[in-house]
Design a protein around this motif. Sequence first.
Motif, PDB file in Angstrom:
ATOM      1  N   LEU A 183       0.829  -1.203   0.000  1.00 19.54           N
ATOM      2  CA  LEU A 183       0.000   0.000   0.000  1.00 19.54           C
ATOM      3  C   LEU A 183       0.867   1.258   0.000  1.00 19.54           C
ATOM      4  CD1 LEU A 183      -2.756   1.365   0.138  1.00 19.54           C
ATOM      5  CD2 LEU A 183      -2.746   0.988   2.619  1.00 19.54           C
ATOM      6  N   PHE A 184       1.952   1.246   0.777  1.00 19.08           N
ATOM      7  CA  PHE A 184       2.872   2.382   0.760  1.00 19.08           C
ATOM      8  C   PHE A 184       3.453   2.583  -0.638  1.00 19.08           C
ATOM      9  CE2 PHE A 184       3.172   2.136   5.459  1.00 19.08           C
ATOM     10  CZ  PHE A 184       3.137   3.489   5.746  1.00 19.08           C
ATOM     11  N   GLU A 185       3.788   1.491  -1.317  1.00 21.56           N
ATOM     12  CA  GLU A 185       4.332   1.606  -2.669  1.00 21.56           C
ATOM     13  C   GLU A 185       3.317   2.231  -3.614  1.00 21.56           C
ATOM     14  OE1 GLU A 185       5.434  -2.430  -3.316  1.00 21.56           O
ATOM     15  OE2 GLU A 185       7.475  -2.176  -2.537  1.00 21.56           O
ATOM     16  N   GLU A 186       2.048   1.852  -3.471  1.00 20.26           N
ATOM     17  CA  GLU A 186       0.993   2.435  -4.299  1.00 20.26           C
ATOM     18  C   GLU A 186       0.843   3.929  -4.022  1.00 20.26           C
ATOM     19  OE1 GLU A 186      -2.616   0.285  -3.607  1.00 20.26           O
ATOM     20  OE2 GLU A 186      -1.725  -1.650  -4.099  1.00 20.26           O
ATOM     21  N   ILE A 187       0.905   4.301  -2.741  1.00 17.88           N
ATOM     22  CA  ILE A 187       0.792   5.709  -2.362  1.00 17.88           C
ATOM     23  C   ILE A 187       1.963   6.505  -2.921  1.00 17.88           C
ATOM     24  CG2 ILE A 187       0.836   7.280  -0.376  1.00 17.88           C
ATOM     25  CD1 ILE A 187      -0.626   5.012   1.184  1.00 17.88           C
ATOM     26  N   HIS A 188       3.150   5.917  -2.876  1.00 15.27           N
ATOM     27  CA  HIS A 188       4.329   6.585  -3.429  1.00 15.27           C
ATOM     28  C   HIS A 188       4.200   6.747  -4.938  1.00 15.27           C
ATOM     29  CE1 HIS A 188       8.552   6.095  -5.136  1.00 15.27           C
ATOM     30  NE2 HIS A 188       8.493   7.324  -4.690  1.00 15.27           N
ATOM     31  N   GLU A 189       3.741   5.723  -5.611  1.00 14.67           N
ATOM     32  CA  GLU A 189       3.582   5.782  -7.059  1.00 14.67           C
ATOM     33  C   GLU A 189       2.566   6.844  -7.475  1.00 14.67           C
ATOM     34  OE1 GLU A 189       2.661   1.812  -8.215  1.00 14.67           O
ATOM     35  OE2 GLU A 189       4.689   1.063  -7.804  1.00 14.67           O
ATOM     36  N   ALA A 190       1.643   7.171  -6.547  1.00  8.43           N
ATOM     37  CA  ALA A 190       0.651   8.211  -6.829  1.00  8.43           C
ATOM     38  C   ALA A 190       1.219   9.615  -6.618  1.00  8.43           C
ATOM     39  CB  ALA A 190      -0.576   8.011  -5.939  1.00  8.43           C
ATOM     40  N   GLY A 191       2.490   9.694  -6.184  1.00  8.63           N
ATOM     41  CA  GLY A 191       3.155  10.985  -6.079  1.00  8.63           C
ATOM     42  C   GLY A 191       3.430  11.481  -4.684  1.00  8.63           C
ATOM     43  N   ASN A 192       3.094  10.704  -3.657  1.00  2.79           N
ATOM     44  CA  ASN A 192       3.315  11.142  -2.281  1.00  2.79           C
ATOM     45  C   ASN A 192       4.770  10.957  -1.853  1.00  2.79           C
ATOM     46  OD1 ASN A 192       0.240   9.997  -2.234  1.00  2.79           O
ATOM     47  ND2 ASN A 192       0.483  11.733  -0.863  1.00  2.79           N
ATOM     48  N   THR A 193       5.268  11.870  -1.038  1.00  9.24           N
ATOM     49  CA  THR A 193       6.588  11.762  -0.430  1.00  9.24           C
ATOM     50  C   THR A 193       6.460  11.007   0.884  1.00  9.24           C
ATOM     51  OG1 THR A 193       7.167  13.910  -1.371  1.00  9.24           O
ATOM     52  CG2 THR A 193       8.610  13.040   0.362  1.00  9.24           C
ATOM     53  N   ILE A 194       7.280   9.968   1.071  1.00  6.60           N
ATOM     54  CA  ILE A 194       7.191   9.129   2.266  1.00  6.60           C
ATOM     55  C   ILE A 194       8.569   8.984   2.897  1.00  6.60           C
ATOM     56  CG2 ILE A 194       6.561   6.854   3.185  1.00  6.60           C
ATOM     57  CD1 ILE A 194       4.772   6.478   0.696  1.00  6.60           C
ATOM     58  N   VAL A 195       8.633   9.183   4.213  1.00  7.69           N
ATOM     59  CA  VAL A 195       9.822   8.838   4.988  1.00  7.69           C
ATOM     60  C   VAL A 195       9.395   7.793   6.001  1.00  7.69           C
ATOM     61  CG1 VAL A 195      11.575   9.620   6.617  1.00  7.69           C
ATOM     62  CG2 VAL A 195      10.924  11.079   4.688  1.00  7.69           C
ATOM     63  N   LEU A 196      10.013   6.638   5.947  1.00 10.44           N
ATOM     64  CA  LEU A 196       9.657   5.499   6.781  1.00 10.44           C
ATOM     65  C   LEU A 196      10.817   5.172   7.716  1.00 10.44           C
ATOM     66  CD1 LEU A 196       7.915   2.254   5.538  1.00 10.44           C
ATOM     67  CD2 LEU A 196       9.933   2.118   6.981  1.00 10.44           C
ATOM     68  N   ILE A 197      10.533   5.065   9.011  1.00 13.76           N
ATOM     69  CA  ILE A 197      11.541   4.741  10.020  1.00 13.76           C
ATOM     70  C   ILE A 197      11.419   3.256  10.365  1.00 13.76           C
ATOM     71  CG2 ILE A 197      12.474   5.337  12.280  1.00 13.76           C
ATOM     72  CD1 ILE A 197      12.319   7.717  10.356  1.00 13.76           C
ATOM     73  N   THR A 198      12.533   2.521  10.328  1.00  8.53           N
ATOM     74  CA  THR A 198      12.458   1.086  10.609  1.00  8.53           C
ATOM     75  C   THR A 198      13.808   0.550  11.092  1.00  8.53           C
ATOM     76  OG1 THR A 198      11.857  -1.086   9.683  1.00  8.53           O
ATOM     77  CG2 THR A 198      13.023   0.434   8.229  1.00  8.53           C
ATOM     78  N   HIS A 199      13.770  -0.575  11.767  1.00  4.30           N
ATOM     79  CA  HIS A 199      14.994  -1.302  12.120  1.00  4.30           C
ATOM     80  C   HIS A 199      15.140  -2.535  11.241  1.00  4.30           C
ATOM     81  CE1 HIS A 199      11.909  -3.688  14.148  1.00  4.30           C
ATOM     82  NE2 HIS A 199      12.781  -4.681  14.109  1.00  4.30           N
ATOM     83  N   ASP A 200      14.147  -2.793  10.379  1.00  3.62           N
ATOM     84  CA  ASP A 200      14.037  -4.030   9.619  1.00  3.62           C
ATOM     85  C   ASP A 200      14.559  -3.832   8.191  1.00  3.62           C
ATOM     86  OD1 ASP A 200      13.043  -6.198   8.028  1.00  3.62           O
ATOM     87  OD2 ASP A 200      11.482  -6.578   9.510  1.00  3.62           O
ATOM     88  N   ALA A 201      15.608  -4.565   7.846  1.00  2.00           N
ATOM     89  CA  ALA A 201      16.205  -4.426   6.515  1.00  2.00           C
ATOM     90  C   ALA A 201      15.235  -4.814   5.411  1.00  2.00           C
ATOM     91  CB  ALA A 201      17.473  -5.274   6.413  1.00  2.00           C
ATOM     92  N   GLY A 202      14.385  -5.805   5.666  1.00  4.97           N
ATOM     93  CA  GLY A 202      13.411  -6.222   4.668  1.00  4.97           C
ATOM     94  C   GLY A 202      12.385  -5.146   4.381  1.00  4.97           C
ATOM     95  N   VAL A 203      11.974  -4.437   5.429  1.00  6.80           N
ATOM     96  CA  VAL A 203      11.041  -3.316   5.256  1.00  6.80           C
ATOM     97  C   VAL A 203      11.724  -2.182   4.507  1.00  6.80           C
ATOM     98  CG1 VAL A 203       9.720  -1.538   6.478  1.00  6.80           C
ATOM     99  CG2 VAL A 203       9.658  -3.910   7.284  1.00  6.80           C
ATOM    100  N   ALA A 204      12.944  -1.844   4.910  1.00  2.08           N
ATOM    101  CA  ALA A 204      13.672  -0.748   4.280  1.00  2.08           C
ATOM    102  C   ALA A 204      13.905  -0.995   2.794  1.00  2.08           C
ATOM    103  CB  ALA A 204      15.009  -0.535   4.991  1.00  2.08           C
ATOM    104  N   ALA A 205      14.081  -2.251   2.426  1.00  2.00           N
ATOM    105  CA  ALA A 205      14.362  -2.595   1.028  1.00  2.00           C
ATOM    106  C   ALA A 205      13.194  -2.276   0.103  1.00  2.00           C
ATOM    107  CB  ALA A 205      14.729  -4.073   0.909  1.00  2.00           C
ATOM    108  N   ARG A 206      12.003  -2.112   0.675  1.00  2.00           N
ATOM    109  CA  ARG A 206      10.840  -1.790  -0.148  1.00  2.00           C
ATOM    110  C   ARG A 206      10.789  -0.308  -0.521  1.00  2.00           C
ATOM    111  NH1 ARG A 206       6.837  -5.952   0.457  1.00  2.00           N
ATOM    112  NH2 ARG A 206       5.544  -4.712  -0.955  1.00  2.00           N
ATOM    113  N   ALA A 207      11.606   0.511   0.138  1.00  2.40           N
ATOM    114  CA  ALA A 207      11.648   1.936  -0.176  1.00  2.40           C
ATOM    115  C   ALA A 207      12.487   2.183  -1.419  1.00  2.40           C
ATOM    116  CB  ALA A 207      12.213   2.718   1.005  1.00  2.40           C
ATOM    117  N   GLN A 208      12.384   3.371  -1.954  1.00  8.39           N
ATOM    118  CA  GLN A 208      13.170   3.769  -3.119  1.00  8.39           C
ATOM    119  C   GLN A 208      14.637   3.956  -2.752  1.00  8.39           C
ATOM    120  OE1 GLN A 208      11.842   7.551  -4.507  1.00  8.39           O
ATOM    121  NE2 GLN A 208      12.807   7.378  -6.516  1.00  8.39           N
TER     122      GLN A 208
END
Length: 240
Positions: A183-208
């Motif tokens: 869902l975050f990827e869809e929101i980003h593709e729609a043009g939204n700016t996202i900053v996501l805080i995480t300790h999880d490398a798998g989660v971070a890998a989904r970001a740009q």
Amino acid sequence: MIRMENVIKKYTMGEEEVYALAGVSMTVKEGEFVAIIGPSGSGKSTLMNIIGCLDAADSGIYSLNGTPIEHYSERELARLRSRQIGFIFQGFNLLPRLTALENVELPMVYQNIRTAEREKRAKEALERVGLGGRMNHKPGELSGGQQQRAAIARALATKPSLILADEPTGNLDSRTGREILSLFEEIHEAGNTIVLITHDAGVAARAQRQVKIQDGRIVGEEESHGNTILEDGMEIHCGK
């Protein structure tokens, strides 16, 4: 959108000064999806609080949308948070006595948006995150994933320039977590700016892009779709 130069934040513990941030410099461009990743105690929560204007740096420059915020009053910072930043938290932070629709509308009440417009935006946001059929359910009647979707809808409804997500999958099982990240990827593709805080490398890998923080310092950056990692000022080219 975000520009930080040599941002320092320190705390006094007894007679010792502890640096939560020890000279952080970074930028986030409009439309980017950036993950800030680091272990517990790395400074990522402090960095999130400064980006979200929930706390102020002791020194350095932080500009949001071209405006330095160090001279803002508390009232001005509160207005900036409510109008420019959409927050998504690990614990959802939904009010249990309100329906999903009412929870999504609530931040707009404080913005003095008219009732009809609030309801319109809230319904559109809930439809967007797949909760069109659960608008009138209270948080206790929703699954964890549905509650996080409602929290995402609440952030989207105010039409912020920045979405700031703190460990948004931390309270979810792995399957539901993957759905939320999609869902975050869809929101980003729609043009939204996202900053996501995480300790999880798998989660971070989904970001740009990933920004790595440790001991209060940025120690590396990595484009998730590329193969260049910056480690302490050195470029390391890795195979895909």
